[in-house]
Every structure is written in C-alpha cells, then in structure tokens.
Design a protein around this motif. Structure first.
Motif, PDB file in Angstrom:
ATOM      1  N   ILE A  42       0.847  -1.197   0.000  1.00  0.00           N
ATOM      2  CA  ILE A  42       0.000   0.000   0.000  1.00  0.00           C
ATOM      3  C   ILE A  42       0.879   1.243   0.000  1.00  0.00           C
ATOM      4  N   VAL A  43       0.590   2.148  -0.909  1.00  0.00           N
ATOM      5  CA  VAL A  43       1.233   3.467  -0.923  1.00  0.00           C
ATOM      6  C   VAL A  43       0.124   4.493  -0.786  1.00  0.00           C
ATOM      7  N   ILE A  45      -0.765   8.509  -0.553  1.00  0.00           N
ATOM      8  CA  ILE A  45      -0.197   9.815  -0.903  1.00  0.00           C
ATOM      9  C   ILE A  45      -1.150  10.917  -0.464  1.00  0.00           C
ATOM     10  N   ASP A  46      -0.617  11.900   0.238  1.00  0.00           N
ATOM     11  CA  ASP A  46      -1.427  13.048   0.656  1.00  0.00           C
ATOM     12  C   ASP A  46      -0.528  14.273   0.673  1.00  0.00           C
ATOM     13  N   ARG A  47      -1.099  15.434   0.385  1.00  0.00           N
ATOM     14  CA  ARG A  47      -0.298  16.663   0.389  1.00  0.00           C
ATOM     15  C   ARG A  47      -0.137  17.236   1.789  1.00  0.00           C
ATOM     16  N   HIS A  48      -0.838  16.652   2.771  1.00  0.00           N
ATOM     17  CA  HIS A  48      -0.639  17.007   4.181  1.00  0.00           C
ATOM     18  C   HIS A  48      -0.142  15.768   4.931  1.00  0.00           C
ATOM     19  N   ASN A  49       0.521  15.975   6.043  1.00  0.00           N
ATOM     20  CA  ASN A  49       1.023  14.830   6.803  1.00  0.00           C
ATOM     21  C   ASN A  49       0.073  14.417   7.923  1.00  0.00           C
ATOM     22  N   TYR A  50      -1.177  14.893   7.859  1.00  0.00           N
ATOM     23  CA  TYR A  50      -2.132  14.591   8.924  1.00  0.00           C
ATOM     24  C   TYR A  50      -3.501  14.245   8.347  1.00  0.00           C
ATOM     25  N   ILE A  74      -0.548  11.152   9.874  1.00  0.00           N
ATOM     26  CA  ILE A  74      -0.831   9.932   9.119  1.00  0.00           C
ATOM     27  C   ILE A  74       0.166   8.841   9.476  1.00  0.00           C
ATOM     28  N   ARG A  75       1.437   9.201   9.618  1.00  0.00           N
ATOM     29  CA  ARG A  75       2.444   8.203   9.962  1.00  0.00           C
ATOM     30  C   ARG A  75       2.201   7.627  11.360  1.00  0.00           C
ATOM     31  N   GLY A  76       1.668   8.448  12.246  1.00  0.00           N
ATOM     32  CA  GLY A  76       1.351   7.947  13.578  1.00  0.00           C
ATOM     33  C   GLY A  76       0.210   6.938  13.553  1.00  0.00           C
ATOM     34  N   ILE A  77      -0.715   7.098  12.611  1.00  0.00           N
ATOM     35  CA  ILE A  77      -1.857   6.196  12.497  1.00  0.00           C
ATOM     36  C   ILE A  77      -1.465   4.898  11.793  1.00  0.00           C
ATOM     37  N   LEU A  78      -0.647   5.021  10.741  1.00  0.00           N
ATOM     38  CA  LEU A  78      -0.354   3.873   9.877  1.00  0.00           C
ATOM     39  C   LEU A  78       1.083   3.364   9.985  1.00  0.00           C
ATOM     40  N   GLY A  79       1.928   4.063  10.752  1.00  0.00           N
ATOM     41  CA  GLY A  79       3.351   3.759  10.759  1.00  0.00           C
ATOM     42  C   GLY A  79       3.722   2.364  11.224  1.00  0.00           C
ATOM     43  N   HIS A  80       2.877   1.720  12.032  1.00  0.00           N
ATOM     44  CA  HIS A  80       3.240   0.398  12.561  1.00  0.00           C
ATOM     45  C   HIS A  80       2.840  -0.743  11.632  1.00  0.00           C
ATOM     46  N   VAL A  86       3.862   5.806   3.406  1.00  0.00           N
ATOM     47  CA  VAL A  86       3.206   7.115   3.349  1.00  0.00           C
ATOM     48  C   VAL A  86       4.114   8.087   2.609  1.00  0.00           C
ATOM     49  N   LEU A  87       3.563   8.795   1.640  1.00  0.00           N
ATOM     50  CA  LEU A  87       4.313   9.790   0.887  1.00  0.00           C
ATOM     51  C   LEU A  87       3.639  11.156   1.011  1.00  0.00           C
ATOM     52  N   LEU A  88       4.419  12.162   1.377  1.00  0.00           N
ATOM     53  CA  LEU A  88       3.931  13.540   1.409  1.00  0.00           C
ATOM     54  C   LEU A  88       4.204  14.147   0.042  1.00  0.00           C
TER      55      LEU A  88
END
Length: 449
Positions: A42-43, A45-50, A74-80, A86-88
């Motif tokens: 899964i990749v 992509i969002d222009r915000h990091n939240y 977003i990384r805090g939600i999906l990082g594990h 996740v791409l900004l």
C-alpha cells in the motif's frame, strides 16, 4: 533515470499487488487500514502529513478547539503497518495507459489498483476571486485564518472611532445554510454572547451582528422541514439574522450585496458549497457541475476496473436513485466496500457487488444546548440531541488522545462558557481606518499617549 530511481524507492515487494491510495481522509484512511494486514503493498499519498476531522473545523475557527485536537499524523496512524508506505506529495496527473501516478516531486509511482479519495474544496460557483475575501472551512489553514480574522475584528472595533466602521467590523456574514453554516452561526453567537462579552471595555461583543445567508428558502435542506424550521428558530433566539432566499451577487473587502440588500462587513465566511478535487482532469474524463466523477455501482471508474473513486470526489447513485451524500459516515462506508472488493479480487473470492449507502442519520448542532438529530422515524432535538451529537463526533475522531482532549475541552467550555484557544496569529497590527470620523487616523490608543 531520475524518475526510475524515485519509482524504485516506493516499490519494495513486486510479488504483491500494489494499491495506491490518493488522500488520507475518511475514505482513504479506511481503505488503508482495512488492507493493512492483507498480502498487498500500500502506498498512500497526501499533500498534508495529517488526517483531519473536518466536521469540527468550525470549532477551531471559533476558538473552542486547537488544530491538534482534530488532526492526527498519518504516519502515527499507519506507521506500525509494515506493508504501508506514506508519501507527502501532490498528484499532478494519472497515466492510465501505464498505470502510473505522476506527482509534483517528479515521482512516477506504478499501481495495480488505484483508489482516489482526494476530497473536495470550496465551490465559489465561478467566482474564485472571492476565495481570499471569504474563506471556507476545508483545511486547518482556513480555520486558523478565520479565527484570526474574527478575533482581530473585535480588537480593531475596540479602538475604532467611526461608529459605522465599528459596526462593520462587528458584522459577520456566513454564506451557506448547510450544516457547516448553521454550526458556524451558532458557535459565533456563543462566542460573542458569552466568551467575549466581558473581555472588552469600549465595545459590547454581545451586540455583534451575525447574519446567515442562503439562496434557498430554508436551512439544512437534507433534513426534514420541521427540523430545518426548528434550527432556524433556535438560531434566531440566539440573535442570528436570517437572509434566506437571497443570493450573494457581489463581494468585496467592504461588504456583500445580496440582490438589493447591501451589508457592510469585513468578515465573510463561505460555506455555500463544495467542488471535488481535479480527479476528472487527472483521469481525462467528464465530471458533473461539482467536479465529481460518475462511478459504477461498485465505485469503479467506468471502463477501468483498476480504479476506484470514493468520498466527495465521486458521484454515486444508489439503487433507490438517491445520490450518496458527502458525509464522513458515507465516505467510511465506501472505503470499507472498496477494501472488501479489493480483498476479494486479490484472494480470488466472490466480490461484494454494488455499494449501497446505509444512512445512519443526520446530525447538526445549533448551539450550547441544542442540536437536531434525524434517524428517520426517530428525531432527537434540544439538549438530548446536543449530547448525542457530541458523542457521535467524539466517536469518529481518530486517536484516544484526541477523543479525551476534545471531550475535556467541551466539558470545560460547558461549565465556564470559556474558549481558551483565542490566539491571533499572523499580522496582528491593529490600525484604525484613515476615514474614521471625528479625528481621522487617530484612535483612543493614540490619544492616550
């Protein structure tokens, strides 16, 4: 070679199908979390990091909540999750022939399946130049800018000598009578009548003029007429003026004109409609007047079974011929359906078929002790509706911390009538208008030196 190198960076497990998700809103995040433990790459992509809980942006704008209370990284939600990257970045084009996403950073990202959940922005109906004069509420930046304008208007009114200009500074026009406009009007009335009432010496914030305007004859059109009428009466009891059945035809930094009615104001808030992100342009397909792309019953792009569109960006018609509304619960339901469909395809199972939106109800808050909740045959209003509305919004927030902080802030505000996030950011220079009556260019602050 640069593009090829960047493509390698987001390509790790070639034996797994890659699902690229554009947007980390309610729909996109739901798809990602449902696929997190599946044999896919899964990749997202969002222009915000939240991830942002947009339904409560108006509370940031009216100083009830902080931006951090309704957003989560977003990384805090999906990082594990090991299979999620996740791409900004910002999408600029979609090459359907090559199954590639092109981004602003010059990446080219291959996909096996693509989920477009890029949401919507404000719709000014062909008058995009009004954006700077009348911000809407779709981003954190919008909410903090509105908070700055609202609070700064009272600071400027406090030192203004010209009565007409002081009244213009204390006049606020909200355009759009949907849930956002109604909730914003109620929050503004509470802010002026309770929170700011004793904070100033030369002005009376409780006498601020709050106007809610809409081109339709009634508020909250998706709600039953009886509940719409109840909302109107509740707002009028709070001191909000109604301008219904009138369309804004001119707007500048000194005021608005609605047909023959001219209103002097320097703060206009736009909630009159939304327009989908430019997904139709990326895909090279037609869209409706709101920029939405028509989808098949299973949320796929017609003629391309690798691409799904969900949330505000898609135009989906249910079997009863009713469109799926642009609501957070609807987006989450669509996200769950797409995830089930992808899992079935990847594992070779029977697919779920058509998506059917199941409406759980409609909610809108009007003020401190009042809300309207419509569950078909069951309708809850007033004090009980307000508690139900609050519980539902806390439930949909992402993260335990946000739920606790928002609940605590609401409880404190309920007890004290206070709103603690009254911060003015950006340029805070308070200058009287040169045309002020009596002594042009001189304020009470000037005279007291």
């Amino acid at each position: 070679m640069k593009n090829a190198a960047q493509s390698v960076q987001v390509s790790t497990e070639k034996h797994r199908p890659r699902v690229v998700i554009l947007g980390a809103g309610f729909a996109g995040l739901t798809v990602a979390m449902r696929l997190a433990c599946q044999p896919v790459e899964i990749v997202i992509i969002d222009r915000h990091n939240y991830h942002l809980f947009q339904p409560l942006l108006y509370q940031v704008a009216t100083a009830a909540l902080s931006p951090a209370d309704i957003a989560a990284p977003i990384r805090g939600i999906l990082g594990h999750f090991d299979n999620i990257q996740v791409l900004l970045d910002t999408v600029t084009n979609i090459d359907r022939d090559r199954c590639q996403i092109q981004t602003l950073s010059d990446r080219r990202i291959d996909y096996d399946y693509l989920v477009i959940a890029t949401g919507a922005t404000h719709n000014y109906f062909g008058r995009d130049e009004w954006h700077e004069l009348a911000p809407g509420l779709k981003r954190i930046e919008d909410a903090t800018e509105l908070r700055r304008r609202i609070l700064l208007a009272f600071e400027r009114a406090e030192i203004e000598e010209n009565p007409a200009r002081r009244q213009a500074l204390m006049t606020f026009v909200i355009v759009g009578g949907g849930p956002t406009g109604v909730e914003m009007a109620g929050a503004m009335a509470e802010l002026t009548r309770f929170t700011l009432a004793r904070n100033f010496r030369r002005i009376q914030p409780e006498n601020a003029r709050i106007i809610l305007a809409d081109a339709n004859e009634r508020l909250l059109r998706p709600f039953p007429e009886a509940l719409s009428e109840k909302a109107r009466r509740s707002l009028e009891r709070m001191g909000v003026e109604m301008k219904l059945g009138t369309r804004v035809d001119h707007l500048d930094r000194h005021g608005v004109r609605m047909e023959q009615d001219k209103i002097a104001t320097e703060t206009v808030i736009w909630s009159a409609g939304v327009k989908a992100s430019p997904a139709a342009d990326w895909l090279g397909v037609d869209s409706n007047a709101a920029g939405q792309v028509a989808v098949e019953a299973d949320l796929q792009l017609p003629g391309d079974d690798r691409i799904y569109l969900v949330g505000d960006v898609c135009q989906h018609i249910n079997p009863d011929q009713q469109p799926t509304p642009g609501l957070a619960p609807a987006a989450k339901q669509q996200g769950k359906h797409v995830a089930r469909d992808l899992i079935a395809r990847i594992r070779g199972r029977r697919r779920p078929g058509a998506f059917v939106y199941k409406g759980r109800g409609q909610l809108a808050t009007i003020g401190r002790h009042s809300a309207i909740c419509n569950f078909g045959q069951v309708r809850v209003t007033g004090y009980a509706g307000w508690w139900l509305w609050g519980a539902a919004h806390i439930y949909f927030l992402i993260g335990f911390r946000n739920r606790v902080v928002v609940a605590a802030n609401w409880f404190w505000s309920y007890l004290t009538f206070g709103r603690g996030i009254r911060l003015i950011t950006g340029d805070v220079a308070v200058k009287p208008d040169a045309s002020s009556a009596g002594n042009p260019g001189r304020s009470t602050l000037d005279q007291s030196r």
